[in-house]
Each structure stands twice: as C-alpha cells, then as structure tokens.
Design a protein around this motif. Structure first.
Motif, mmCIF file in Angstrom:
data_model
loop_
_atom_site.group_PDB
_atom_site.id
_atom_site.type_symbol
_atom_site.label_atom_id
_atom_site.label_comp_id
_atom_site.label_asym_id
_atom_site.label_seq_id
_atom_site.Cartn_x
_atom_site.Cartn_y
_atom_site.Cartn_z
ATOM 1 N N ARG A 14 0.839 -1.195 0.000
ATOM 2 C CA ARG A 14 0.000 0.000 0.000
ATOM 3 C C ARG A 14 0.872 1.241 0.000
ATOM 4 N N CYS A 15 0.279 2.364 -0.378
ATOM 5 C CA CYS A 15 0.965 3.650 -0.273
ATOM 6 C C CYS A 15 1.429 3.828 1.177
ATOM 7 N N LEU A 59 -4.010 3.389 -0.121
ATOM 8 C CA LEU A 59 -4.338 2.873 -1.455
ATOM 9 C C LEU A 59 -3.405 1.715 -1.826
ATOM 10 N N VAL A 67 -1.592 -1.358 -4.203
ATOM 11 C CA VAL A 67 -0.830 -1.399 -5.448
ATOM 12 C C VAL A 67 -1.713 -1.769 -6.651
ATOM 13 N N ILE A 87 -3.099 3.965 -9.961
ATOM 14 C CA ILE A 87 -2.072 4.336 -8.971
ATOM 15 C C ILE A 87 -0.639 4.252 -9.524
ATOM 16 N N LYS A 88 0.171 5.211 -9.028
ATOM 17 C CA LYS A 88 1.612 5.174 -9.329
ATOM 18 C C LYS A 88 2.328 5.510 -8.028
ATOM 19 N N PHE A 89 3.461 4.849 -7.784
ATOM 20 C CA PHE A 89 4.222 5.127 -6.560
ATOM 21 C C PHE A 89 5.555 5.775 -6.896
ATOM 22 N N CYS A 121 1.944 7.424 -3.062
ATOM 23 C CA CYS A 121 1.111 7.358 -4.272
ATOM 24 C C CYS A 121 0.910 8.724 -4.919
ATOM 25 N N ASN A 122 0.466 8.712 -6.188
ATOM 26 C CA ASN A 122 0.231 9.963 -6.922
ATOM 27 C C ASN A 122 -0.852 10.828 -6.280
ATOM 28 N N TYR A 123 -1.844 10.187 -5.595
ATOM 29 C CA TYR A 123 -2.906 10.976 -4.947
ATOM 30 C C TYR A 123 -2.346 11.750 -3.748
ATOM 31 N N CYS A 124 -1.473 11.101 -2.985
ATOM 32 C CA CYS A 124 -0.861 11.786 -1.840
ATOM 33 C C CYS A 124 0.066 12.893 -2.336
#
Ligand SMILES: [Zn+2]
Length: 336
Positions: A3-4, A9, A11, A16-18, A24-27
């Motif tokens: 997860r992030c 979120l 994987v 999603i991208k880390f 993650c991209n949202y964070c």
C-alpha cells in the motif's frame, strides 16, 4: 498487500503510481491541510451568502415550504448533516430516505428518532423491489458505468446512488427547494463540489450515464425515477447541491458524540464502512472478489490523507471481514 506508505491505497488500485518512497500519486498531488482550510472557509462563506440570498426573503415564487431537501439515509454522516442544517443554519428541512429494501432496522429507528427530535417532515421513497432486484443482480456481474466509477464505489452502490440522486433532484424540483443536502464525508466528495449549482446540461449528461444502462436492465419501469422534459423545463431556477461536512470540521469522535446526544444508536448489523445499509457488505465482497481492492479504499484514503483517521484505523476499516450472516440474508433476498 503493498500500500501507499502515506495513505492506504493498494498497489492494484487502477490509476495508482508510486514514487521511490512508496508514496502514491494521490498523496503527492494533495495540497496539504493549510490550503484545505482556506478552501473550506471559502466554500463555507459561499454557502452562507447563498442562504441569505435564497431564503431571506424568498426570491422564488411561489415561496417554497422547505429550504433544503435532505437525502437522509439515517447513517452517521447524514444525521450529522441534518443537525448542521437544522441547528447551525436554522433551515427548514424536508428529509427523504431512499429505501432500497436493505435499510438496517437500526437505521429506520434512528431516522424516526432524529426526525421527531428535530420536528421535521420526512418522506420514505421505496421503489418496487422487483425492479431494484433486477438492477442489483445485474450490478453483480457487470460494471455498466465509466471505468472511473469502480475506483470510487462498487457497481451496486453506484446503481443505488444514481437512483437516489435523480429521485432527490426530481423531488426538489417538485417542492421548489433551493438546496439539496447530502452527507458526503470528506473522503467521498471534494470540498470543490460542496456548494454546486445544478445546471440543466450537466444534469442531462449525468442522467444519461445512469438512465441508459439501467433502462437496458429494467426498461420503462425506471422512468418514474428520472427527470423528464417537464422537470427540465422547471430547471430554469437555481438549485444547489450542498454537502456541508466538506467545509466544516470533521471529527469522527465528536460526530458520534453529538448524534448520540440526539438519540442516534450505533447499528449492530452493518459493516465497518456503513451505519445504515445491509447491502453494503455484499456489495463490498463482490467488488473485492472482482477487482482485488476494497470499494471504500479511495474514500478511506481521503480520510487518512486529511488527518481524520490514522493510517492504521484506515487499514482496519478496509481489512475487517464482511458480516457473513448479512451477506447470506442479502443473497437469499436477491436469489443469487
Ligand atoms: Zn497515498
């Protein structure tokens, strides 16, 4: 499950991208608490000035009996929202509950208790179950909405919410109310949509995305729940969707404390992510089996990101097992 490292979120979440630190991209695109507070105050002021403009005195003719039509599920957040409309803003409320056949008996009791306590009018809208059953069973196997919707909710939930939104809007048009209230949590809907003017063109395209797939499943029977041309004609006035929790302080502990003072009781039959719906456990299970991630992951990640709950609490919410007995009950009622 990877997860992030900041939110929750997983994987296998579709978009999603880390980065190298597992964030993650949202964070990464989250603008932080300070900017969030500015935005909140901006939207709160916007709503407060709209109340003045729309209710003192009424510019609508004939003057409506209600200021706000509240979509009231009886859950924690919508009960708290009702309290805000009633006691923070002193609005006249008409509450409407959508009964999809799986409303927890605890929620029904809470709805009655709170509406009586506040002295507000309340309507239950219960569509015929044979039609709902067709829609819910079709939503088990297929996703007939945009790909993006599966990131935010199970297809069963999306079908249900589509009906709720258009039934509520149709009623608001009929009752001539300036505001429609929803109890979206900060993880469910962004601050930017918390005070939103409804526009005919937007409604038409949004209605199509629900109406067309549901028409294929249930045919003419779905017509009463959506806007027809006579409703669109009446949309020449301003109607606003409001979800005030987004621009006010959101603290789960104080929300529970406040609504319990009103006589609201914690349901004993729902899952960790709902305080009113018995269909939710089943809808979650179907979504997890199909896509490999929890349908509440996006919402819970939003709550973690904005500091409402801790990352550990978030993980607990989406990893807690679904209630097997309730799932059995739902399956037998849906004959699946
Ligand atoms: Zn994240």
């Amino acid at each position: 499950m990877i997860r992030c490292t900041k939110c929750i979120l997983p994987v296998n979440f579709p978009s999603i991208k880390f980065d190298g630190n597992g964030v993650c991209n949202y964070c990464k695109s989250y603008r932080g608490l300070e900017q969030q507070e500015d935005l909140k105050s901006q939207y709160r002021k916007k709503f407060e000035s709209l109340i003045k403009k729309n209710t003192e005195p009424y510019t609508l003719s004939p003057a409506p009996h209600y200021d706000v039509l509240m979509a009231y599920s009886g859950g924690k957040d919508s009960t708290y929202t009702l309290d805000i409309f009633k006691n923070t803003y002193g609005l006249n409320i008409l509450a409407v509950t959508f009964d999809h056949g799986f409303l927890s008996p605890f929620a029904k009791e809470n709805i009655q208790t709170v509406c009586d306590k506040f002295g507000i009018d309340h309507i239950t809208f219960k569509p015929r179950f044979d039609m709902l059953k067709k829609i819910f069973t079709a939503s088990i196997n297929d996703n007939f909405y945009s790909k993006k919707t599966i990131e935010r909710a199970s297809t069963i939930c999306s079908s249900c919410m589509g009906l709720v939104k258009f039934i509520t809007l149709k009623l608001a048009i009929e009752k001539n109310t300036p505001f429609i209230g929803y109890g979206w949590s900060p993880g469910q809907a962004p601050i930017q949509s918390s005070v939103m003017k409804i526009n005919g063109d937007f409604i038409r395209s949004s209605q199509k995305s629900f109406y067309n797939p549901l028409y294929k499943i249930a045919g003419e029977d779905i017509k009463p729940y959506f806007l027809d041309e006579s409703d669109f004609k009446k949309l020449d006035r301003d109607i606003y969707n409001i979800h005030p929790i987004a621009f006010l302080e959101y603290n789960e502990e104080s929300i529970y404390q406040r609504i319990q003072e009103l006589g609201w009781k914690q349901p004993q039959d729902t899952d960790a992510n709902s305080t009113n719906c018995l269909l939710n456990s089943f809808a979650n299970q179907v979504h997890i089996n199909k896509y490999g991630f929890h349908p509440y992951a996006f919402e819970i990640a939003g709550l973690v990101r904005s500091g409402v709950i801790s990352r550990e609490e978030g993980i607990e919410k989406i990893e807690s097992p679904q209630n097997e007995n309730i799932i059995k009950h739902v399956k037998s009622k849906l004959c699946v």
